[in-house]
Design an enzyme around this catalytic site. Sequence first.
Site, PDB file in Angstrom:
ATOM      1  NE  ARG A 110      -7.845   4.841   2.234  1.00  0.00           N
ATOM      2  CZ  ARG A 110      -8.695   4.263   3.079  1.00  0.00           C
ATOM      3  NH1 ARG A 110      -9.824   4.877   3.417  1.00  0.00           N
ATOM      4  NH2 ARG A 110      -8.425   3.080   3.602  1.00  0.00           N
ATOM      5  CE1 TYR A 151     -12.729  -8.467   1.219  1.00  0.00           C
ATOM      6  CE2 TYR A 151     -10.944  -9.914   0.524  1.00  0.00           C
ATOM      7  CZ  TYR A 151     -11.395  -8.849   1.272  1.00  0.00           C
ATOM      8  OH  TYR A 151     -10.522  -8.160   2.069  1.00  0.00           O
ATOM      9  CG  ASP A 174      -9.345  -3.994  -4.839  1.00  0.00           C
ATOM     10  OD1 ASP A 174     -10.004  -5.054  -4.756  1.00  0.00           O
ATOM     11  OD2 ASP A 174      -9.148  -3.247  -3.868  1.00  0.00           O
ATOM     12  NE  ARG A 190     -11.339   7.283  -2.830  1.00  0.00           N
ATOM     13  CZ  ARG A 190     -11.496   6.151  -2.168  1.00  0.00           C
ATOM     14  NH1 ARG A 190     -10.434   5.501  -1.743  1.00  0.00           N
ATOM     15  NH2 ARG A 190     -12.683   5.672  -1.916  1.00  0.00           N
ATOM     16  NE  ARG A 206      -3.979  -1.875   2.404  1.00  0.00           N
ATOM     17  CZ  ARG A 206      -4.267  -2.274   3.642  1.00  0.00           C
ATOM     18  NH1 ARG A 206      -3.833  -1.592   4.682  1.00  0.00           N
ATOM     19  NH2 ARG A 206      -4.971  -3.358   3.844  1.00  0.00           N
TER      20      ARG A 206
END
Length: 357
Positions: A32, A155, A78, A41, A28
Amino acid sequence: MPAPLKNDRLLRALRREPVDRTPVWLMRQAGRYLPEYRATRAKAGSFLAMAKNPDIACEVTLQPLARFDLDAAILFSDILTIPDAMGLDLYFVEGEGPKFRHPVRDAAAIAKLGVPDMETDLGYVMDAVRVIRRELDGRVPLIGFSGSPWTLACYMVEGGGSKDFARIKAMALNDPKALHALLSVNTDAVIAYLSAQRAAGAQALQVFDTWGGVLSPAMYREFSLPYLGRIARELPRGDGADRTPLILFGKGNAAYLDELSRSGAEGVGVDWLVELGEAARRTGGRVALQGNLDPATLYGAPEAIRAEARRALDSYRDGNGGSREGHVFNLGHGMSPDMDPAHVGVLVDEVHAYSAR
């Protein structure tokens, strides 16, 4: 022709060859915690809008390299792109993370799944790889990645994240044949996906088995490990110095390091719940090791970060007979949005300075 690599430390370390200093990249690393990421974003409108636009995915991939002396770029994407392309319809809920509108919860739904077409259904990913390779211009290698068959299945069955994984564990107990069918099609898709990323220009590949650690040992050895092994055996990667290395990363994988090191992968990622030296002893030089600083270390003061980086580097060396070769420095999992970018710079610089040969 792509530009020749100016910095091949990552690839050399994954081949367990000598390097002038330990390579470092961070899971990562594009994210963010960077104000420039948040600005991009906001402009793009959503995470998926960024991931599905190759030029924006390239911009975000390169943002941390403009700040830090990292030894690799990792594709901005992703792990859930494959099930999205299978028709499960991925979306994100603020504060809750990824969700699927069409989860698969029985054998009939699983039987309808197929391997997506990599250049049409997932063409935006391959286009991003090609754009990033061009823009990197040989500066550092590009890492492509996928979720593991088990983690994707979590998921797909749960319909999103989960605290207890009740639905998929119930399937494992009540209809293991259906779950194996799901894991089998996922494995076929992961192999095709990583192969397509490699063909598009990815120079190293990583499989994220993020939820492998929620399984009991018996279940891990039935529902995760065999499928990781299939990927390592069947994914075409070339030969010799041109071979594209594969890293198997899992949270909670310490108990299985010996088995993972015999899978045929070139590297194994290690979380922070095992000493790196112990991981080196268990894997016996069969693979390179990647890791394994606790991500929360980045909340510490700069001197604490430096001390922990040195401790991890020394631990690897102590477990590897005094040699520093075959180590890629990383966190034991991904970074969090509230981390200070300045602390990332401290970590990267300390890894390079302390490990310089």
